[in-house]
Scaffold this motif. Structure first.
Motif, mmCIF file in Angstrom:
data_model
loop_
_atom_site.group_PDB
_atom_site.id
_atom_site.type_symbol
_atom_site.label_atom_id
_atom_site.label_comp_id
_atom_site.label_asym_id
_atom_site.label_seq_id
_atom_site.Cartn_x
_atom_site.Cartn_y
_atom_site.Cartn_z
ATOM 1 N N PHE A 34 -26.994 -10.607 -15.867
ATOM 2 C CA PHE A 34 -27.531 -10.135 -17.149
ATOM 3 C C PHE A 34 -27.055 -8.719 -17.485
ATOM 4 O O PHE A 34 -26.834 -8.407 -18.653
ATOM 5 C CB PHE A 34 -29.058 -10.179 -17.123
ATOM 6 C CG PHE A 34 -29.622 -11.566 -17.121
ATOM 7 C CD1 PHE A 34 -29.620 -12.334 -18.273
ATOM 8 C CD2 PHE A 34 -30.143 -12.112 -15.965
ATOM 9 C CE1 PHE A 34 -30.132 -13.623 -18.273
ATOM 10 C CE2 PHE A 34 -30.660 -13.398 -15.949
ATOM 11 C CZ PHE A 34 -30.652 -14.150 -17.104
ATOM 12 N N GLY A 35 -26.920 -7.869 -16.466
ATOM 13 C CA GLY A 35 -26.507 -6.497 -16.718
ATOM 14 C C GLY A 35 -25.126 -6.404 -17.348
ATOM 15 O O GLY A 35 -24.924 -5.681 -18.336
ATOM 16 N N ILE A 36 -24.180 -7.144 -16.797
ATOM 17 C CA ILE A 36 -22.811 -7.114 -17.326
ATOM 18 C C ILE A 36 -22.752 -7.740 -18.717
ATOM 19 O O ILE A 36 -22.102 -7.212 -19.630
ATOM 20 C CB ILE A 36 -21.852 -7.842 -16.361
ATOM 21 C CG1 ILE A 36 -21.820 -7.122 -15.017
ATOM 22 C CG2 ILE A 36 -20.443 -7.911 -16.948
ATOM 23 C CD1 ILE A 36 -21.046 -7.865 -13.942
ATOM 24 N N VAL A 112 -27.901 -0.221 -14.568
ATOM 25 C CA VAL A 112 -26.743 -1.113 -14.468
ATOM 26 C C VAL A 112 -26.021 -1.196 -15.807
ATOM 27 O O VAL A 112 -24.799 -1.082 -15.892
ATOM 28 C CB VAL A 112 -27.177 -2.531 -14.014
ATOM 29 C CG1 VAL A 112 -25.979 -3.481 -13.986
ATOM 30 C CG2 VAL A 112 -27.847 -2.480 -12.648
ATOM 31 N N VAL A 113 -26.792 -1.386 -16.869
ATOM 32 C CA VAL A 113 -26.210 -1.613 -18.192
ATOM 33 C C VAL A 113 -25.498 -0.383 -18.735
ATOM 34 O O VAL A 113 -24.368 -0.473 -19.246
ATOM 35 C CB VAL A 113 -27.303 -2.080 -19.187
ATOM 36 C CG1 VAL A 113 -26.738 -2.138 -20.609
ATOM 37 C CG2 VAL A 113 -27.837 -3.444 -18.775
ATOM 38 N N LYS A 114 -26.127 0.776 -18.641
ATOM 39 C CA LYS A 114 -25.605 1.968 -19.298
ATOM 40 C C LYS A 114 -24.210 2.393 -18.820
ATOM 41 O O LYS A 114 -23.335 2.684 -19.646
ATOM 42 C CB LYS A 114 -26.603 3.121 -19.166
ATOM 43 C CG LYS A 114 -27.898 2.907 -19.940
ATOM 44 C CD LYS A 114 -27.608 2.622 -21.404
ATOM 45 C CE LYS A 114 -28.857 2.291 -22.175
ATOM 46 N NZ LYS A 114 -28.565 1.991 -23.605
ATOM 47 N N VAL A 147 -13.870 -7.227 -17.523
ATOM 48 C CA VAL A 147 -14.321 -7.098 -16.129
ATOM 49 C C VAL A 147 -13.317 -6.348 -15.254
ATOM 50 O O VAL A 147 -13.703 -5.419 -14.526
ATOM 51 C CB VAL A 147 -14.656 -8.481 -15.536
ATOM 52 C CG1 VAL A 147 -14.958 -8.358 -14.035
ATOM 53 C CG2 VAL A 147 -15.845 -9.103 -16.270
ATOM 54 N N PRO A 148 -12.016 -6.693 -15.278
ATOM 55 C CA PRO A 148 -11.075 -5.948 -14.426
ATOM 56 C C PRO A 148 -10.974 -4.466 -14.764
ATOM 57 O O PRO A 148 -10.782 -3.630 -13.867
ATOM 58 C CB PRO A 148 -9.731 -6.655 -14.686
ATOM 59 C CG PRO A 148 -10.094 -8.014 -15.164
ATOM 60 C CD PRO A 148 -11.346 -7.816 -15.958
ATOM 61 N N ILE A 154 -18.902 -1.295 -12.914
ATOM 62 C CA ILE A 154 -19.780 -2.414 -12.529
ATOM 63 C C ILE A 154 -20.332 -2.194 -11.131
ATOM 64 O O ILE A 154 -21.539 -2.323 -10.891
ATOM 65 C CB ILE A 154 -19.019 -3.756 -12.612
ATOM 66 C CG1 ILE A 154 -18.715 -4.111 -14.071
ATOM 67 C CG2 ILE A 154 -19.831 -4.875 -11.951
ATOM 68 C CD1 ILE A 154 -17.866 -5.350 -14.251
ATOM 69 N N PHE A 155 -19.452 -1.856 -10.190
ATOM 70 C CA PHE A 155 -19.899 -1.605 -8.813
ATOM 71 C C PHE A 155 -20.868 -0.425 -8.759
ATOM 72 O O PHE A 155 -21.881 -0.469 -8.049
ATOM 73 C CB PHE A 155 -18.695 -1.333 -7.913
ATOM 74 C CG PHE A 155 -17.794 -2.525 -7.723
ATOM 75 C CD1 PHE A 155 -18.327 -3.797 -7.638
ATOM 76 C CD2 PHE A 155 -16.419 -2.374 -7.642
ATOM 77 C CE1 PHE A 155 -17.503 -4.912 -7.477
ATOM 78 C CE2 PHE A 155 -15.587 -3.471 -7.477
ATOM 79 C CZ PHE A 155 -16.132 -4.747 -7.395
ATOM 80 N N ALA A 156 -20.561 0.635 -9.511
ATOM 81 C CA ALA A 156 -21.432 1.812 -9.520
ATOM 82 C C ALA A 156 -22.800 1.471 -10.115
ATOM 83 O O ALA A 156 -23.842 1.868 -9.574
ATOM 84 C CB ALA A 156 -20.779 2.938 -10.313
#
Length: 228
Positions: A34-36, A112-114, A147-148, A154-156
């Protein structure tokens, strides 16, 4: 040292460790999905209800956790806005381990989202427009372009989300109930230990959380170093 090990291997602490790991695992999966997607959605200035969704996601950052937990209680409680419809289906959330996951997910979601939303808006926006101009679908653009290019963010974001989920207390206390042997996470167990005057147990739990926090901080630092 023996006292430390005795506390570390006590059944109550072992239960709290595994429960916290379980909650963080499910929160991580929910944040990853959901975050991504929410970050991708909110990065578009033309997205319907963008401002409303943005406010809702950011709400836990500025609103007191206990108050946030109360609002969730009013929504998912037995007679809540959604809870009254879930009750006939046999779905119980409040004062169960599902409530712990809900609390962890809610608390960690904005963290996560920000970062991901900011990364998409600043570094991937032109690439997204180019991909769409070339006739690629939004799904293909998301998977092969977005994503790439924002994977470090994303990891952070996920690392920050896990850290926040692990340390959540206020929301968890309100909707999880702090039930010994059922919903007492590590953070709540520290509260219980201090309340009982067992400072040794509280110290052991703090050492565990400190160790995990150091690991997460080290991972974040390495990602920052590699991005320079």
């Amino acid at each position: 040292m023996d006292l430390f090990l005795n506390e570390l291997t006590s059944q109550q602490i072992i239960f709290s460790i595994f429960l916290t790991a379980k909650v963080c695992f499910w929160a991580f999966l929910l944040h990853g999905f959901f975050g991504i997607l929410l970050a991708w959605y909110l990065s578009s200035e033309k997205a319907p209800f963008r401002n409303v969704i943005n406010i809702i996601i950011s709400f836990p950052l500025v609103f007191p956790p206990i108050a946030t937990g109360f609002l969730l209680l009013m929504v998912f409680g037995r007679f809540g806005v959604l809870g009254k419809y879930l009750q006939p289906l046999g779905v119980e959330i409040i004062f169960t381990q599902k409530a712990l996951v809900l609390a962890a997910f809610t608390a960690g979601l904005p963290l996560v989202v920000k970062p991901i939303q900011s990364a998409i808006a600043s570094s991937a926006k032109n690439l997204i427009e180019a991909s769409l101009t070339l006739g690629k679908s939004r799904l293909t653009t998301f998977i092969r372009v977005v994503v790439p290019n924002v994977r470090k963010s994303i990891f952070a974001g996920l690392a920050l989300g896990v850290g926040r989920s692990m340390g959540e207390v206020g929301i968890t206390l309100m909707i999880g109930g702090n039930i010994i042997g059922k919903t007492n996470t590590l953070s709540l167990e520290i509260y219980n230990a201090v309340f009982d005057g067992n400072y040794l147990r509280a110290g052991v739990l703090c050492v565990i959380l400190l160790g995990v926090s150091v690991i997460l901080f080290t991972l974040l630092r390495r990602m920052e170093t590699r991005s320079v």
